[in-house]
Design a protein around this motif. Sequence first.
Motif, PDB file in Angstrom:
ATOM      1  N   UNK A  13       0.826  -1.210   0.000  1.00 13.23           N
ATOM      2  CA  UNK A  13       0.000   0.000   0.000  1.00 13.23           C
ATOM      3  C   UNK A  13       0.857   1.255   0.000  1.00 13.23           C
ATOM      4  N   UNK A  14       1.941   1.241   0.759  1.00 15.99           N
ATOM      5  CA  UNK A  14       2.845   2.397   0.766  1.00 15.99           C
ATOM      6  C   UNK A  14       3.494   2.581  -0.601  1.00 15.99           C
ATOM      7  N   UNK A  15       3.826   1.494  -1.255  1.00 14.56           N
ATOM      8  CA  UNK A  15       4.409   1.563  -2.589  1.00 14.56           C
ATOM      9  C   UNK A  15       3.456   2.258  -3.557  1.00 14.56           C
ATOM     10  N   UNK A  16       2.158   2.037  -3.392  1.00 14.64           N
ATOM     11  CA  UNK A  16       1.167   2.627  -4.283  1.00 14.64           C
ATOM     12  C   UNK A  16       0.662   3.995  -3.803  1.00 14.64           C
ATOM     13  N   UNK A  17       1.296   4.547  -2.781  1.00 12.22           N
ATOM     14  CA  UNK A  17       0.992   5.922  -2.444  1.00 12.22           C
ATOM     15  C   UNK A  17       0.322   6.189  -1.120  1.00 12.22           C
ATOM     16  N   UNK A  18       0.065   5.164  -0.307  1.00 10.34           N
ATOM     17  CA  UNK A  18      -0.519   5.408   1.014  1.00 10.34           C
ATOM     18  C   UNK A  18       0.469   6.212   1.858  1.00 10.34           C
ATOM     19  N   UNK A  19      -0.020   7.276   2.496  1.00  8.33           N
ATOM     20  CA  UNK A  19       0.865   8.096   3.306  1.00  8.33           C
ATOM     21  C   UNK A  19       1.291   7.404   4.583  1.00  8.33           C
ATOM     22  N   UNK A  20       0.443   6.531   5.081  1.00  2.00           N
ATOM     23  CA  UNK A  20       0.749   5.771   6.295  1.00  2.00           C
ATOM     24  C   UNK A  20      -0.083   4.499   6.268  1.00  2.00           C
ATOM     25  N   UNK A  21       0.474   3.426   6.766  1.00  3.03           N
ATOM     26  CA  UNK A  21      -0.244   2.159   6.854  1.00  3.03           C
ATOM     27  C   UNK A  21      -0.116   1.641   8.284  1.00  3.03           C
ATOM     28  N   UNK A  22      -1.248   1.451   8.937  1.00  2.00           N
ATOM     29  CA  UNK A  22      -1.260   1.034  10.341  1.00  2.00           C
ATOM     30  C   UNK A  22      -1.272  -0.482  10.425  1.00  2.00           C
ATOM     31  N   UNK A  23      -0.558  -1.013  11.392  1.00  3.06           N
ATOM     32  CA  UNK A  23      -0.434  -2.464  11.525  1.00  3.06           C
ATOM     33  C   UNK A  23      -1.762  -3.111  11.899  1.00  3.06           C
ATOM     34  N   UNK A  24      -1.797  -4.421  11.795  1.00  2.00           N
ATOM     35  CA  UNK A  24      -2.940  -5.189  12.286  1.00  2.00           C
ATOM     36  C   UNK A  24      -3.125  -4.921  13.776  1.00  2.00           C
ATOM     37  N   UNK A  25      -4.372  -4.912  14.206  1.00  2.00           N
ATOM     38  CA  UNK A  25      -4.651  -4.735  15.624  1.00  2.00           C
ATOM     39  C   UNK A  25      -4.156  -5.934  16.418  1.00  2.00           C
ATOM     40  N   UNK A  26      -3.458  -5.653  17.509  1.00  3.74           N
ATOM     41  CA  UNK A  26      -2.999  -6.689  18.421  1.00  3.74           C
ATOM     42  C   UNK A  26      -3.472  -6.320  19.815  1.00  3.74           C
ATOM     43  N   UNK A  27      -4.143  -7.250  20.495  1.00  2.00           N
ATOM     44  CA  UNK A  27      -4.581  -6.963  21.857  1.00  2.00           C
ATOM     45  C   UNK A  27      -3.373  -6.913  22.781  1.00  2.00           C
ATOM     46  N   UNK A  28      -3.462  -6.073  23.789  1.00  2.00           N
ATOM     47  CA  UNK A  28      -2.315  -5.843  24.666  1.00  2.00           C
ATOM     48  C   UNK A  28      -1.856  -7.123  25.365  1.00  2.00           C
ATOM     49  N   UNK A  29      -2.786  -7.944  25.852  1.00  2.00           N
ATOM     50  CA  UNK A  29      -2.382  -9.161  26.560  1.00  2.00           C
ATOM     51  C   UNK A  29      -1.760 -10.178  25.613  1.00  2.00           C
ATOM     52  N   UNK A  30      -2.277 -10.257  24.368  1.00  2.00           N
ATOM     53  CA  UNK A  30      -1.693 -11.183  23.399  1.00  2.00           C
ATOM     54  C   UNK A  30      -0.277 -10.759  23.030  1.00  2.00           C
ATOM     55  N   UNK A  31      -0.076  -9.451  22.896  1.00  2.00           N
ATOM     56  CA  UNK A  31       1.241  -8.959  22.510  1.00  2.00           C
ATOM     57  C   UNK A  31       2.279  -9.247  23.585  1.00  2.00           C
ATOM     58  N   UNK A  32       1.890  -9.075  24.828  1.00  2.00           N
ATOM     59  CA  UNK A  32       2.852  -9.230  25.920  1.00  2.00           C
ATOM     60  C   UNK A  32       3.111 -10.693  26.266  1.00  2.00           C
ATOM     61  N   UNK A  33       2.082 -11.529  26.065  1.00  2.00           N
ATOM     62  CA  UNK A  33       2.223 -12.920  26.494  1.00  2.00           C
ATOM     63  C   UNK A  33       1.833 -13.903  25.391  1.00  2.00           C
ATOM     64  N   UNK A  34       1.871 -13.459  24.159  1.00  2.00           N
ATOM     65  CA  UNK A  34       1.262 -14.224  23.083  1.00  2.00           C
ATOM     66  C   UNK A  34       2.172 -15.176  22.351  1.00  2.00           C
ATOM     67  N   UNK A  35       1.643 -15.648  21.224  1.00  2.00           N
ATOM     68  CA  UNK A  35       2.273 -16.692  20.425  1.00  2.00           C
ATOM     69  C   UNK A  35       3.193 -16.097  19.357  1.00  2.00           C
ATOM     70  N   UNK A  36       3.816 -16.977  18.602  1.00  2.00           N
ATOM     71  CA  UNK A  36       4.663 -16.544  17.499  1.00  2.00           C
ATOM     72  C   UNK A  36       3.843 -15.791  16.464  1.00  2.00           C
ATOM     73  N   UNK A  37       2.593 -16.206  16.280  1.00  2.00           N
ATOM     74  CA  UNK A  37       1.694 -15.525  15.348  1.00  2.00           C
ATOM     75  C   UNK A  37       1.509 -14.067  15.759  1.00  2.00           C
ATOM     76  N   UNK A  38       1.318 -13.850  17.037  1.00  2.00           N
ATOM     77  CA  UNK A  38       1.133 -12.486  17.534  1.00  2.00           C
ATOM     78  C   UNK A  38       2.413 -11.678  17.377  1.00  2.00           C
ATOM     79  N   UNK A  39       3.553 -12.268  17.708  1.00  2.00           N
ATOM     80  CA  UNK A  39       4.825 -11.560  17.592  1.00  2.00           C
ATOM     81  C   UNK A  39       5.130 -11.214  16.142  1.00  2.00           C
ATOM     82  N   UNK A  40       4.663 -12.049  15.209  1.00  2.00           N
ATOM     83  CA  UNK A  40       4.866 -11.749  13.792  1.00  2.00           C
ATOM     84  C   UNK A  40       4.175 -10.444  13.407  1.00  2.00           C
ATOM     85  N   UNK A  41       3.045 -10.184  14.055  1.00  2.00           N
ATOM     86  CA  UNK A  41       2.331  -8.940  13.753  1.00  2.00           C
ATOM     87  C   UNK A  41       3.106  -7.704  14.214  1.00  2.00           C
ATOM     88  N   UNK A  42       4.060  -7.924  15.103  1.00  2.00           N
ATOM     89  CA  UNK A  42       4.891  -6.820  15.578  1.00  2.00           C
ATOM     90  C   UNK A  42       6.216  -6.746  14.817  1.00  2.00           C
TER      91      UNK A  42
END
Length: 320
Positions: A13-42
């Motif tokens: 999306x940035x390549x095609x001109x988006x000024x900013x692209x926001x990451x996938x939503x990650x819940x706070x508890x999943x991010x701090x104590x989550x799986x490899x899938x969650x860490x991939x989102x970060x």
Amino acid sequence: MAGVTDRPFRQLCKKFGAGMAVSEMVTSNSLLYGSQKTLRRANHEGEVDPISVQIAGADPKMMAEAAQFNVDHGAQIIDINMGCPAKKICNVMAGSALLKDEPLVQKILSSVVKSVNVPVTLKIRTGWDTQNRNAIEIAKIAEGIGIKALAIHGRTRACLYMGEAEYDTIAEVKQSVKIPVIANGDITSPEKAKYVLDYTGVDGVMIGRAAQGKPWIFREIDHYLKTGMHLDNPSIDEIKNTTIAHVNELYSFYGENAGLKIARKHISWYTKGLKNSANFRHYMNTIETVDAQIKTIEDYFNFLSIESPYIKYEEEMLVA
């Protein structure tokens, strides 16, 4: 847009001109104590600036810790999601469910803003339901605490994605605060983007579902706003090359097995409305190797280019 706006899609999306692209939503508890899938989102390795990371949750302390975690891993902007209408998010009083509890909103925003030294932005809806639109109140709370920009989806939580987005509340919010306001919801074309900007007076527009399978919508909107003219539709070759490049990035990011399966929905979006695309998508979902997936994409678009090098949608899809 969880499950869609991963790193490969954001980069595209940035390549095609988006000024900013926001990451996938990650819940706070999943991010701090989550799986490899969650860490991939970060994972933001190699991503073009600015890097904006979206977090959700209902515990002020945990949200602050999640914000700090993301900044330590490269986030340049923290975006707080108080707009997601999904039941699994609202059932734990996160996302748009928070709009019902303004004191808790204030505590979360204050905790996150104080915890990091990067800009913090906020995404909301117009309210909990049509009888309880409190976007103006939330916007004033956010501005007072130090939120740097506010994005508003033009529906209440109860509306989910049904009906048409309403922009009157967004316009009222824009008149009520001095921080930048960004409009979101049903912005699917350059003309609609200009209409929403003119009608609401906002500082920018946010594109979500309309970019699925059409990441070039960003350059189309940018060109139209600057010139009042439309760009030509992308050629068949450009769509083919974009699809293949995107799919290869998914293989690299997720691994071939998971990448192949995740690619199917993106391939479906890229080909929606094109000739014989229903049969193509049905067959695509049976393919089990990456080599066969790539070859099938190439064969399909080569077939289309024989008839015309330019994109042509089937009439019934345009009506739909």
